[in-house]
Design an enzyme around this catalytic site. Structure first.
Site, PDB file in Angstrom:
ATOM      1  N   HIS A 121       8.354  45.781   5.913  1.00  0.00           N
ATOM      2  CA  HIS A 121       9.516  46.199   5.723  1.00  0.00           C
ATOM      3  C   HIS A 121      10.445  45.782   4.711  1.00  0.00           C
ATOM      4  O   HIS A 121      10.002  45.481   4.226  1.00  0.00           O
ATOM      5  CB  HIS A 121      10.680  46.325   6.897  1.00  0.00           C
ATOM      6  CG  HIS A 121      10.363  46.345   8.578  1.00  0.00           C
ATOM      7  ND1 HIS A 121      11.044  47.301   8.575  1.00  0.00           N
ATOM      8  CD2 HIS A 121       8.981  46.673   9.183  1.00  0.00           C
ATOM      9  CE1 HIS A 121      10.478  47.421  10.357  1.00  0.00           C
ATOM     10  NE2 HIS A 121       9.677  47.119  10.340  1.00  0.00           N
ATOM     11  N   GLU A 172       9.736  41.249   5.817  1.00  0.00           N
ATOM     12  CA  GLU A 172      10.910  41.651   5.058  1.00  0.00           C
ATOM     13  C   GLU A 172      11.214  41.460   3.568  1.00  0.00           C
ATOM     14  O   GLU A 172      10.315  40.341   3.031  1.00  0.00           O
ATOM     15  CB  GLU A 172      11.914  41.359   5.544  1.00  0.00           C
ATOM     16  CG  GLU A 172      12.816  41.757   6.745  1.00  0.00           C
ATOM     17  CD  GLU A 172      12.949  42.781   7.057  1.00  0.00           C
ATOM     18  OE1 GLU A 172      12.349  43.510   5.898  1.00  0.00           O
ATOM     19  OE2 GLU A 172      12.778  43.249   8.332  1.00  0.00           O
TER      20      GLU A 172
END
Length: 133
Positions: free
Chosen positions: A17, A93
């Site tokens: 992500h 992330e």
């Protein structure tokens, strides 16, 4: 995709992500799932430590708050997969703009840095593959 996962099983899940708020590269894991175990914690720790060695961008000090045991949001893919398949599951992330731990004032976060982080992720996967089922 779930049908294929059910048919073959899952030993390692890696959901990649971009985070709009936190300017760091970090992992969000499945620590709050009901059946999180010492085995999964050990795999996650080893994966994280090797990723830290393989990537100057990755760090483990700043990230999302870790869920209390049994309090994970089970609609999050990483949590659901970890619980359903009793496997190492992490969300990686990356920052949208730049990594505050290693800023690049000219380019910021770039596709090239993402590629290097992907390569480092493979090193971390290789470090734990023999410990997976």
């Amino acid at each position: 995709m779930i049908n294929k996962m059910e048919a073959t099983g899952v030993d390692l899940f890696y959901d990649v992500h971009g985070d709009e708020a936190l300017p760091y590269v970090f992992l969000a894991g499945s620590q709050g799932t009901p059946s999180y175990s010492d085995r999964l914690a050990g795999l996650r720790d080893k994966f994280s430590e090797v990723l830290k060695l393989a990537s100057a961008d990755f760090q483990s000090e700043i990230g999302y708050e870790v869920d209390a045991p049994g309090a994970a949001n089970m609609t999050v893919a990483t949590n659901w997969v970890a619980e359903r398949f009793d496997c190492l599951a992490n969300t990686l992330e990356m920052p949208f703009k730049d990594n505050d731990n290693l800023p690049d004032e000219e380019m910021g976060w770039s596709p090239e840095r993402s590629i290097k982080l992907g390569e480092a992720s493979l090193v971390a996967m290789l470090a734990v593959v023999d410990d997976l089922r």
